[in-house]
Design an enzyme around this catalytic site. Sequence first.
Site, PDB file in Angstrom:
ATOM      1  N   HIS A  84      42.183  36.142  37.328  1.00 50.79           N
ATOM      2  CA  HIS A  84      41.511  35.212  37.964  1.00 50.79           C
ATOM      3  C   HIS A  84      40.019  35.747  37.659  1.00 50.79           C
ATOM      4  O   HIS A  84      39.751  36.982  38.275  1.00 50.79           O
ATOM      5  CB  HIS A  84      41.723  34.874  39.459  1.00 50.79           C
ATOM      6  CG  HIS A  84      40.699  33.972  40.115  1.00 50.79           C
ATOM      7  ND1 HIS A  84      41.231  32.984  40.997  1.00 50.79           N
ATOM      8  CD2 HIS A  84      39.370  33.830  40.181  1.00 50.79           C
ATOM      9  CE1 HIS A  84      40.174  32.234  41.316  1.00 50.79           C
ATOM     10  NE2 HIS A  84      39.128  32.972  41.046  1.00 50.79           N
TER      11      HIS A  84
ATOM     12  N   ASN B 279      36.144  42.854  33.224  1.00 51.00           N
ATOM     13  CA  ASN B 279      37.086  43.471  32.536  1.00 51.00           C
ATOM     14  C   ASN B 279      37.893  41.876  31.824  1.00 51.00           C
ATOM     15  O   ASN B 279      38.090  41.041  32.523  1.00 51.00           O
ATOM     16  CB  ASN B 279      38.287  44.174  33.159  1.00 51.00           C
ATOM     17  CG  ASN B 279      37.530  45.233  33.581  1.00 51.00           C
ATOM     18  OD1 ASN B 279      36.837  46.051  32.933  1.00 51.00           O
ATOM     19  ND2 ASN B 279      38.240  46.001  34.799  1.00 51.00           N
TER      20      ASN B 279
ATOM     21  N   GLY C 228      41.046  45.530  30.033  1.00 51.72           N
ATOM     22  CA  GLY C 228      41.693  46.323  31.327  1.00 51.72           C
ATOM     23  C   GLY C 228      41.731  45.210  32.245  1.00 51.72           C
ATOM     24  O   GLY C 228      41.962  45.630  33.587  1.00 51.72           O
TER      25      GLY C 228
ATOM     26  N   HIS D 266      36.838  37.805  37.543  1.00 52.02           N
ATOM     27  CA  HIS D 266      35.923  38.432  38.418  1.00 52.02           C
ATOM     28  C   HIS D 266      35.197  39.503  37.852  1.00 52.02           C
ATOM     29  O   HIS D 266      35.395  39.979  37.078  1.00 52.02           O
ATOM     30  CB  HIS D 266      37.210  39.097  39.365  1.00 52.02           C
ATOM     31  CG  HIS D 266      38.091  39.998  38.857  1.00 52.02           C
ATOM     32  ND1 HIS D 266      39.210  39.592  38.196  1.00 52.02           N
ATOM     33  CD2 HIS D 266      38.027  41.452  38.582  1.00 52.02           C
ATOM     34  CE1 HIS D 266      39.677  40.539  37.801  1.00 52.02           C
ATOM     35  NE2 HIS D 266      39.131  41.788  37.888  1.00 52.02           N
TER      36      HIS D 266
ATOM     37  N   ASP E  65      37.165  45.724  47.124  1.00 56.20           N
ATOM     38  CA  ASP E  65      38.200  46.161  46.240  1.00 56.20           C
ATOM     39  C   ASP E  65      39.154  47.017  47.122  1.00 56.20           C
ATOM     40  O   ASP E  65      38.984  47.861  47.738  1.00 56.20           O
ATOM     41  CB  ASP E  65      37.816  46.681  45.194  1.00 56.20           C
ATOM     42  CG  ASP E  65      38.788  46.923  44.062  1.00 56.20           C
ATOM     43  OD1 ASP E  65      38.839  46.081  42.902  1.00 56.20           O
ATOM     44  OD2 ASP E  65      39.848  47.666  44.200  1.00 56.20           O
TER      45      ASP E  65
ATOM     46  N   HIS F 180      39.760  28.510  40.343  1.00 56.63           N
ATOM     47  CA  HIS F 180      40.375  29.513  39.153  1.00 56.63           C
ATOM     48  C   HIS F 180      39.950  29.191  37.768  1.00 56.63           C
ATOM     49  O   HIS F 180      39.779  28.235  37.261  1.00 56.63           O
ATOM     50  CB  HIS F 180      41.797  29.209  39.311  1.00 56.63           C
ATOM     51  CG  HIS F 180      42.618  30.202  38.472  1.00 56.63           C
ATOM     52  ND1 HIS F 180      43.136  31.142  38.825  1.00 56.63           N
ATOM     53  CD2 HIS F 180      42.964  30.120  37.031  1.00 56.63           C
ATOM     54  CE1 HIS F 180      43.800  31.711  37.842  1.00 56.63           C
ATOM     55  NE2 HIS F 180      43.655  31.061  36.722  1.00 56.63           N
TER      56      HIS F 180
END
Length: 113
Positions: A97, A86, A92, A99, A30, A46
Site C-alpha cells: 500500500h 520504497n 525494499g 507509503h 512507524d 489503496h
Amino acid sequence: MTDCLFCKIVAGTIPSTPVYEDEFVYAFLDIDPKAPFHAVVIPKKHISSADEIDSENSFLIGKVFEAIAKISRQENLEKGYRVVNNCGEDGGQTVHHIHFHLLARRNLAWPPG
Ligand code: 5GP
Ligand code: ZN
C-alpha cells in the site's frame, strides 16, 4: 483491500499511533522507527505502489505531500527531514500500500545506501 495491512490501519482494525489525518491522508508512527521521528504517510485509498500512480489517483500523492508539510510544522521539523518511498522488490517495499516514510530528528546520511 481487506487483506492489506495499511488499509486495516486506516480502518482502525489494527491499532496505530496517529500523527495526522484528513479526508485523504493518514499518518502514523512507524512500529520499527529508523530515526528519532519516523512517520508513515499514506493515502487512505489503496494504491499498491508508486508504479500504480496514474492520472486518476495522482492527486492523492499531492495530498500526501501537503500533509507532510503540515506535519513538519506540527512536529517542529524545521531542521529538515527526508521523505522515502520504497517501490517494489529492489526498492525494499514490504507493505504493498503506497507509503512515504517521513524521517527526521537526526542527520540522515546521503547517499542512503
Ligand atoms: P516498507 O519496507 O514497505 O517501505 O515500509 C513498511 C514500513 O511499515 C516499515 O518501516 C515497518 O516498520 C512498518 N510497519 C510494518 N507493520 C507495521 C504495523 O503493524 N504498524 C506500524 N505502525 N508500522 C508497521
Ligand atoms: Zn491498502
